[in-house]
Scaffold this motif. Sequence first.
Motif, mmCIF file in Angstrom:
data_model
loop_
_atom_site.group_PDB
_atom_site.id
_atom_site.type_symbol
_atom_site.label_atom_id
_atom_site.label_comp_id
_atom_site.label_asym_id
_atom_site.label_seq_id
_atom_site.Cartn_x
_atom_site.Cartn_y
_atom_site.Cartn_z
ATOM 1 N N GLY A 187 1.891 5.514 -7.368
ATOM 2 C CA GLY A 187 0.673 5.867 -8.079
ATOM 3 C C GLY A 187 0.313 7.330 -7.975
ATOM 4 N N ARG A 188 0.733 8.012 -6.902
ATOM 5 C CA ARG A 188 0.258 9.372 -6.666
ATOM 6 C C ARG A 188 1.335 10.432 -6.735
ATOM 7 N NH1 ARG A 188 -5.004 8.946 -7.398
ATOM 8 N NH2 ARG A 188 -4.975 11.148 -6.847
ATOM 9 N N VAL A 189 2.600 10.034 -6.656
ATOM 10 C CA VAL A 189 3.657 11.042 -6.642
ATOM 11 C C VAL A 189 4.495 10.870 -7.900
ATOM 12 C CG1 VAL A 189 5.577 12.006 -5.339
ATOM 13 C CG2 VAL A 189 3.730 10.838 -4.132
ATOM 14 N N ALA A 235 -2.361 17.734 5.834
ATOM 15 C CA ALA A 235 -2.213 16.354 6.301
ATOM 16 C C ALA A 235 -0.909 15.762 5.771
ATOM 17 C CB ALA A 235 -3.402 15.524 5.822
ATOM 18 N N SER A 236 -0.269 14.928 6.583
ATOM 19 C CA SER A 236 0.969 14.301 6.143
ATOM 20 C C SER A 236 0.627 13.198 5.142
ATOM 21 C CB SER A 236 1.693 13.690 7.337
ATOM 22 O OG SER A 236 1.031 12.508 7.738
ATOM 23 N N PRO A 237 1.603 12.807 4.310
ATOM 24 C CA PRO A 237 1.333 11.749 3.333
ATOM 25 C C PRO A 237 0.785 10.470 3.968
ATOM 26 C CG PRO A 237 3.382 12.822 2.806
ATOM 27 C CD PRO A 237 2.917 13.404 4.109
ATOM 28 N N LEU A 238 1.311 10.120 5.146
ATOM 29 C CA LEU A 238 0.839 8.887 5.780
ATOM 30 C C LEU A 238 -0.637 9.013 6.161
ATOM 31 C CD1 LEU A 238 2.382 6.272 6.352
ATOM 32 C CD2 LEU A 238 2.504 6.959 8.744
ATOM 33 N N THR A 239 -0.998 10.193 6.709
ATOM 34 C CA THR A 239 -2.401 10.428 7.054
ATOM 35 C C THR A 239 -3.254 10.400 5.798
ATOM 36 O OG1 THR A 239 -1.479 11.962 8.650
ATOM 37 C CG2 THR A 239 -3.877 11.894 8.474
ATOM 38 N N THR A 240 -2.763 11.073 4.744
ATOM 39 C CA THR A 240 -3.515 11.089 3.489
ATOM 40 C C THR A 240 -3.770 9.661 3.025
ATOM 41 O OG1 THR A 240 -2.206 13.034 2.982
ATOM 42 C CG2 THR A 240 -3.589 12.170 1.223
ATOM 43 N N LEU A 241 -2.704 8.843 3.051
ATOM 44 C CA LEU A 241 -2.840 7.470 2.589
ATOM 45 C C LEU A 241 -3.915 6.735 3.383
ATOM 46 C CD1 LEU A 241 -1.983 4.955 1.036
ATOM 47 C CD2 LEU A 241 -0.118 4.656 2.642
ATOM 48 N N LEU A 248 0.828 -1.211 0.000
ATOM 49 C CA LEU A 248 0.000 0.000 0.000
ATOM 50 C C LEU A 248 0.858 1.255 0.000
ATOM 51 C CD1 LEU A 248 -3.010 -0.413 2.435
ATOM 52 C CD2 LEU A 248 -3.079 0.328 0.068
ATOM 53 N N THR A 249 1.855 1.290 0.887
ATOM 54 C CA THR A 249 2.696 2.485 0.961
ATOM 55 C C THR A 249 3.457 2.675 -0.348
ATOM 56 O OG1 THR A 249 4.284 1.091 2.095
ATOM 57 C CG2 THR A 249 3.003 2.585 3.458
ATOM 58 N N ALA A 250 3.993 1.563 -0.883
ATOM 59 C CA ALA A 250 4.741 1.678 -2.131
ATOM 60 C C ALA A 250 3.821 2.098 -3.274
ATOM 61 C CB ALA A 250 5.417 0.351 -2.459
ATOM 62 N N ALA A 263 7.512 9.798 -0.542
ATOM 63 C CA ALA A 263 7.474 8.737 -1.542
ATOM 64 C C ALA A 263 8.646 7.784 -1.356
ATOM 65 C CB ALA A 263 7.494 9.343 -2.944
ATOM 66 N N TRP A 264 9.838 8.355 -1.175
ATOM 67 C CA TRP A 264 10.993 7.471 -1.004
ATOM 68 C C TRP A 264 10.947 6.731 0.321
ATOM 69 C CZ3 TRP A 264 13.490 5.523 -4.765
ATOM 70 C CH2 TRP A 264 13.608 6.222 -5.965
ATOM 71 N N LEU A 265 10.451 7.413 1.356
ATOM 72 C CA LEU A 265 10.307 6.718 2.647
ATOM 73 C C LEU A 265 9.363 5.535 2.521
ATOM 74 C CD1 LEU A 265 10.147 9.468 5.404
ATOM 75 C CD2 LEU A 265 11.774 7.575 5.188
ATOM 76 N N PHE A 266 8.334 5.712 1.679
ATOM 77 C CA PHE A 266 7.378 4.625 1.479
ATOM 78 C C PHE A 266 7.953 3.502 0.625
ATOM 79 C CE2 PHE A 266 3.181 7.206 1.982
ATOM 80 C CZ PHE A 266 3.435 7.291 3.339
ATOM 81 N N LEU A 267 8.841 3.891 -0.301
ATOM 82 C CA LEU A 267 9.357 2.884 -1.235
ATOM 83 C C LEU A 267 10.495 2.079 -0.651
ATOM 84 C CD1 LEU A 267 9.336 4.743 -4.644
ATOM 85 C CD2 LEU A 267 8.035 2.728 -4.000
ATOM 86 N N ILE A 268 11.297 2.733 0.202
ATOM 87 C CA ILE A 268 12.512 2.056 0.661
ATOM 88 C C ILE A 268 12.230 0.731 1.392
ATOM 89 C CG2 ILE A 268 14.406 2.314 2.332
ATOM 90 C CD1 ILE A 268 14.759 5.147 1.058
ATOM 91 N N PRO A 269 11.226 0.676 2.295
ATOM 92 C CA PRO A 269 10.972 -0.628 2.927
ATOM 93 C C PRO A 269 10.671 -1.716 1.906
ATOM 94 C CG PRO A 269 9.701 1.092 4.007
ATOM 95 C CD PRO A 269 10.330 1.716 2.811
ATOM 96 N N MET A 270 9.845 -1.384 0.904
ATOM 97 C CA MET A 270 9.501 -2.383 -0.095
ATOM 98 C C MET A 270 10.731 -2.809 -0.880
ATOM 99 S SD MET A 270 8.046 -2.589 -3.759
ATOM 100 C CE MET A 270 8.606 -1.036 -4.160
ATOM 101 N N LEU A 271 11.560 -1.820 -1.237
ATOM 102 C CA LEU A 271 12.759 -2.161 -2.003
ATOM 103 C C LEU A 271 13.718 -3.004 -1.171
ATOM 104 C CD1 LEU A 271 13.316 1.214 -3.887
ATOM 105 C CD2 LEU A 271 12.611 -0.970 -4.863
#
Lengths: 280, 330
Positions: free
Chosen positions: A98-100, A179-185, A91-93, B39-47
């Motif tokens: 998908g959005r950025v 809102a922070s990206p995590l909150t947005t997600l 989801l985070t990835a 975005a990179w913070l979100f991607l790094i764990p997956m990578l």
Amino acid sequence: MNSRLLKRIAGKIGFTILLVAILLFTVFPFYYAILTSFKSGSELFTVEYWISSVDFANYAAVLGQGSFVKSIWNSVLVSFATVLIAMGFGLTAAYALGRVQFRGRSAVLMIVLAVSMFPQVAVLSGLFEVIRAMNLYNDPLALIFSYTIFTLPFTVWILTTFMRQLPKELEEAAIVDGASPLTTLFKVFVPLMWPAMATTGLLAFIAAWNEFLFALTFTLTDDQRTVPVAIALITGGSQHELPWGNLMAASVIVTVPLVVLVLIFQRRIVSGLTAGAVKG
Amino acid sequence: MTHSTPAPAETEALGTSPTASSPARRRPSRVHRQRLRAAWLFLIPMLLVLAAVAGWPLLRTIWFSFTDASFASISEYNWVGLENYLVYDDGMWFGVLADPAWWQSVWNTLFFTVVSVGLETVLGLIIALTLNAQFRGRGLIRAATLIPWAVPTIVSAKMWGWMLHDQFGIINDLLMTLGIIAEPLNWTANADLSMWAVIMVDVWKTTPFMALLTLAALQMLPSDCYEAAKVDGIHPVKVFFRVTLPLITPALMVAIIFRVLDALRVFDVIYVLTSNSEDTMSMSVYARQQLVQFQDVGYGSAASTVLFLIIALATITYLYLGRKQIGGEA
């Protein structure tokens, strides 16, 4: 009778035959497994096309084996944990992909796609070493770890596809509110993503439930196995003495939940499969 | 087909959007920086997970292929160079590339891939065209086609193993009742038949996948050209080959390539249906037998590496063609 009417009737009959053939082709093998699972003793050795008697002896025998019940639990544990992990990272990835818009995004997408094409055998010895180093050999946890190799790429892939389709106005409001990206997600997207998450989760669950090569290689003893391995290793005295009744009962037990799930969620599964494959 | 979902370059993303009005220009850039970091913070764990579970093990496998490591003591090994691949010793060639069994498994895999994917495509197309028509009970048939897809490969191999049983199998019984064969056939053990038995099981299991993807493509076709063809009184078969087939070819190709890449690494169905028989052994079965059964991690890794290279080549071809296709549409 004129020839046009005749032609139409012939067409109708031909179409019906086609439908019956498709139905027989897809359903018969599973039907026959169910039929066999109700037979016992010497009944097994006469070929029948209809269910004549219903005898649950095979089911009792299979479920009476502690190791088979344990392997069902192992499969349930491994599959659920695999789905959770794939969802969390996916989801985070997928939000990022998908959005950025950022440089290197298509490179990351290529990596994800490339990993989903990996032949499992190609990582077998390397993964075996990693699992030994983590002291997880002959432990279902090793399977949870190794299954991310195929569940994570397609989870990311499908969720990214779904995430892209959501309108951007959604996010704008959240960003204006600071809102922070995590909150947005989690506050904006996840509530809208439930259908996509259900689809992806189901596909990941089925993939983990059915996996065989890693489960066969990374577990050793009966009570650590998952059901596909347990079924594959059911043996009798020799090749010709396989306990077919038990085998078919075990097969039906592990397949019925999947078939029920698939039939309930058939529309979601079809959309998930096409989203995963069509986005080339 | 790809136009149904936007290609990566077309996606609008916040922050970089050129439509951002000039007075607000400064704010999006700050927001954009924050989003980039996230975005990179979100991607790094997956990578990192992918690196741990795929990247590193792959590198280790390639490394092992140059050593004499064994399954029991995987941490003690010596560097042996290319010996596992090919070595000339005492007037004889040794190594994976000199092993007739390996080449047999390459041939088996290719034969399996071409025949089963070919059959699946044709059958999948027939089923998809049928399901695309309007008739009562369509939902039921579509649900039924999903059953083989849901059955675990191991279970389908066992189910078919029972149906193909030489003495008590229903297929021999059926064929003998119909008078097609006089004697029961030993499907899974006979060298001429066992590969066909494997293909039969795989076709049964994966035709639904092809059918559903083809059906999705068919349902996206515009109906106006069919109406035009109908008005002009063109024969449906001609319409199929002149209109339908060309229009769904891109989607069909994607599905075929997915299946080909899957078929090249086939393991489960062959291992369960015919175990380690040389007549049906695929590259994956060969590599695993060397790795686990013969405990020869070095040699097995060499075979795995060659398999990886073959699939990588197929994938690169696919990516290249896919990119060309997207580029052509944009």
